[in-house]
Design a protein around this motif. Sequence first.
Motif, mmCIF file in Angstrom:
data_model
loop_
_atom_site.group_PDB
_atom_site.id
_atom_site.type_symbol
_atom_site.label_atom_id
_atom_site.label_comp_id
_atom_site.label_asym_id
_atom_site.label_seq_id
_atom_site.Cartn_x
_atom_site.Cartn_y
_atom_site.Cartn_z
ATOM 1 N N HIS A 124 0.801 -1.223 0.000
ATOM 2 C CA HIS A 124 0.000 0.000 0.000
ATOM 3 C C HIS A 124 0.838 1.279 0.000
ATOM 4 C CE1 HIS A 124 -3.507 -2.441 0.436
ATOM 5 N NE2 HIS A 124 -3.305 -2.759 1.701
ATOM 6 N N GLY A 125 2.159 1.135 0.188
ATOM 7 C CA GLY A 125 3.016 2.323 0.215
ATOM 8 C C GLY A 125 2.797 3.197 1.428
ATOM 9 N N ILE A 126 2.418 2.584 2.541
ATOM 10 C CA ILE A 126 2.119 3.331 3.770
ATOM 11 C C ILE A 126 3.073 2.896 4.872
ATOM 12 C CG2 ILE A 126 0.386 3.770 5.562
ATOM 13 C CD1 ILE A 126 -1.769 3.223 3.443
ATOM 14 N N GLN A 127 3.787 3.843 5.425
ATOM 15 C CA GLN A 127 4.694 3.579 6.542
ATOM 16 C C GLN A 127 4.029 4.022 7.839
ATOM 17 O OE1 GLN A 127 7.742 2.186 6.383
ATOM 18 N NE2 GLN A 127 8.181 2.229 4.178
ATOM 19 N N GLN A 128 3.890 3.101 8.797
ATOM 20 C CA GLN A 128 3.357 3.483 10.098
ATOM 21 C C GLN A 128 3.918 2.560 11.163
ATOM 22 O OE1 GLN A 128 -0.850 3.103 8.807
ATOM 23 N NE2 GLN A 128 -1.101 1.595 10.452
ATOM 24 N N GLN A 129 3.690 2.926 12.428
ATOM 25 C CA GLN A 129 4.312 2.226 13.544
ATOM 26 C C GLN A 129 3.450 1.117 14.136
ATOM 27 O OE1 GLN A 129 7.553 2.899 14.445
ATOM 28 N NE2 GLN A 129 7.421 4.176 12.602
ATOM 29 N N GLU A 130 2.135 1.191 13.960
ATOM 30 C CA GLU A 130 1.241 0.206 14.550
ATOM 31 C C GLU A 130 0.317 -0.369 13.470
ATOM 32 O OE1 GLU A 130 1.397 -0.895 17.570
ATOM 33 O OE2 GLU A 130 2.896 0.540 18.284
ATOM 34 N N PRO A 131 -0.049 -1.654 13.588
ATOM 35 C CA PRO A 131 -0.855 -2.311 12.556
ATOM 36 C C PRO A 131 -2.363 -2.108 12.734
ATOM 37 C CG PRO A 131 -0.232 -3.920 14.196
ATOM 38 C CD PRO A 131 0.397 -2.614 14.623
ATOM 39 N N TYR A 132 -2.769 -0.850 12.688
ATOM 40 C CA TYR A 132 -4.184 -0.523 12.814
ATOM 41 C C TYR A 132 -4.566 0.432 11.688
ATOM 42 C CZ TYR A 132 -3.897 -2.696 17.382
ATOM 43 O OH TYR A 132 -3.701 -3.601 18.384
ATOM 44 N N ILE A 133 -5.856 0.473 11.386
ATOM 45 C CA ILE A 133 -6.325 1.295 10.275
ATOM 46 C C ILE A 133 -7.314 2.352 10.763
ATOM 47 C CG2 ILE A 133 -6.099 -0.670 8.710
ATOM 48 C CD1 ILE A 133 -9.207 -0.796 8.642
ATOM 49 N N LYS A 134 -7.462 3.404 9.971
ATOM 50 C CA LYS A 134 -8.580 4.328 10.140
ATOM 51 C C LYS A 134 -9.606 3.913 9.101
ATOM 52 C CE LYS A 134 -10.061 9.141 10.014
ATOM 53 N NZ LYS A 134 -9.668 10.565 9.770
ATOM 54 N N PRO A 135 -10.698 3.279 9.533
ATOM 55 C CA PRO A 135 -11.615 2.674 8.557
ATOM 56 C C PRO A 135 -12.371 3.699 7.724
ATOM 57 C CG PRO A 135 -12.519 2.503 10.771
ATOM 58 C CD PRO A 135 -11.119 3.028 10.919
ATOM 59 N N LEU A 136 -12.395 3.427 6.430
ATOM 60 C CA LEU A 136 -13.134 4.243 5.476
ATOM 61 C C LEU A 136 -14.280 3.449 4.853
ATOM 62 C CD1 LEU A 136 -13.208 6.976 3.925
ATOM 63 C CD2 LEU A 136 -11.659 5.950 2.250
ATOM 64 N N MET A 137 -14.166 2.125 4.918
ATOM 65 C CA MET A 137 -15.192 1.290 4.299
ATOM 66 C C MET A 137 -15.343 -0.038 5.015
ATOM 67 S SD MET A 137 -13.530 -0.242 0.787
ATOM 68 C CE MET A 137 -13.366 1.373 0.044
ATOM 69 N N ILE A 138 -16.456 -0.696 4.707
ATOM 70 C CA ILE A 138 -16.744 -2.054 5.159
ATOM 71 C C ILE A 138 -16.853 -2.923 3.913
ATOM 72 C CG2 ILE A 138 -18.379 -3.547 6.363
ATOM 73 C CD1 ILE A 138 -19.336 -0.954 7.840
ATOM 74 N N VAL A 139 -16.196 -4.070 3.925
ATOM 75 C CA VAL A 139 -16.244 -5.001 2.793
ATOM 76 C C VAL A 139 -16.864 -6.315 3.268
ATOM 77 C CG1 VAL A 139 -14.936 -6.201 1.007
ATOM 78 C CG2 VAL A 139 -14.153 -3.974 1.825
ATOM 79 N N LEU A 140 -17.925 -6.748 2.590
ATOM 80 C CA LEU A 140 -18.584 -8.008 2.919
ATOM 81 C C LEU A 140 -18.059 -9.127 2.017
ATOM 82 C CD1 LEU A 140 -22.316 -6.858 3.362
ATOM 83 C CD2 LEU A 140 -20.371 -6.635 4.927
ATOM 84 N N HIS A 141 -17.890 -10.313 2.622
ATOM 85 C CA HIS A 141 -17.339 -11.474 1.930
ATOM 86 C C HIS A 141 -18.177 -12.714 2.235
ATOM 87 C CE1 HIS A 141 -13.186 -9.567 1.591
ATOM 88 N NE2 HIS A 141 -13.621 -8.941 2.677
ATOM 89 N N TRP A 142 -17.919 -13.792 1.467
ATOM 90 C CA TRP A 142 -18.274 -15.130 1.935
ATOM 91 C C TRP A 142 -17.000 -15.962 1.960
ATOM 92 C CZ3 TRP A 142 -21.836 -15.761 -2.846
ATOM 93 C CH2 TRP A 142 -21.122 -16.221 -3.945
ATOM 94 N N THR A 143 -16.987 -16.997 2.789
ATOM 95 C CA THR A 143 -15.756 -17.765 3.005
ATOM 96 C C THR A 143 -15.516 -18.841 1.953
ATOM 97 O OG1 THR A 143 -16.887 -19.406 4.393
ATOM 98 C CG2 THR A 143 -15.966 -17.459 5.506
ATOM 99 N N ALA A 144 -16.601 -19.371 1.352
ATOM 100 C CA ALA A 144 -16.527 -20.554 0.489
ATOM 101 C C ALA A 144 -16.013 -21.761 1.271
ATOM 102 C CB ALA A 144 -15.657 -20.309 -0.739
ATOM 103 N N VAL A 145 -16.060 -21.677 2.597
ATOM 104 C CA VAL A 145 -15.731 -22.774 3.508
ATOM 105 C C VAL A 145 -16.983 -23.030 4.330
ATOM 106 C CG1 VAL A 145 -14.252 -23.496 5.430
ATOM 107 C CG2 VAL A 145 -13.312 -22.075 3.595
ATOM 108 N N PRO A 146 -17.409 -24.295 4.489
ATOM 109 C CA PRO A 146 -18.751 -24.562 5.023
ATOM 110 C C PRO A 146 -18.938 -24.429 6.528
ATOM 111 C CG PRO A 146 -17.667 -26.620 4.451
ATOM 112 C CD PRO A 146 -16.774 -25.516 3.966
ATOM 113 N N THR A 147 -17.841 -24.401 7.308
ATOM 114 C CA THR A 147 -18.025 -24.384 8.766
ATOM 115 C C THR A 147 -17.198 -23.284 9.430
ATOM 116 O OG1 THR A 147 -16.193 -25.903 9.284
ATOM 117 C CG2 THR A 147 -18.341 -26.883 8.747
#
Length: 224
Positions: free
Chosen positions: A49-72
Amino acid sequence: MKCLLSSLSLVILLLSKSYAQPAFRFVDKPIIFDEERKQLSLEYLAKRHGIQQQEPYIKPLMIVLHWTAVPTLEATFDIFNPSVLPGRPDLQKASRLNTSVPFLVDRDGTIFRLLPDTAFARHCIGLNYCAIGIENIGNNDLTKAQMKANVQLVRYLKRQYKSIEYLIGHYEYKDFIGTPIWKETDPTYLTGKIDPGKSFMRKVRNRVKDLHLKGSPGVSSESI
């Protein structure tokens, strides 16, 4: 006396509404979030992403919905749990960081939280740095209970994080290519996605219209 009865009626009405709309809940079921995962997340942010930062956290801008394609649930948990990606040489080329999301919704609508809400997670190329992911157990057969849970979860996240502006399905992620939001250093690193399905997205969007969340740049062509 009439005043007292009116007051009692109001209390009963408020109580009935509160019982009709149970409080939002989720179950904490943490995956490994150790120093290795955190360091791999920071490396992914920098290299992909070309982003340098000190902690692995985000400032959320969006929500992305998925499915797993795994049954359990448990099989999915076992996939996400390790810090390092097991197998998947196509993805290993980009990073050893395992895929994951903060939230996982089981078939009965139970919501499990795997990571802190805004922990960096690898789940959507080009958008991980700003996206909170929600995975749904299953494939193109997602349940009504899951749809309702996704609606609750989207509402919760929007209340918690005012910075959230977008709600998209994973299949829409490429629509952001060429926009200021897209951040992927390798233009050839793309995968084909269809989850969580257009029908599921329409149902969720219809139920959160009042939040005025934006779709992808291509969502205007989709009936919502």
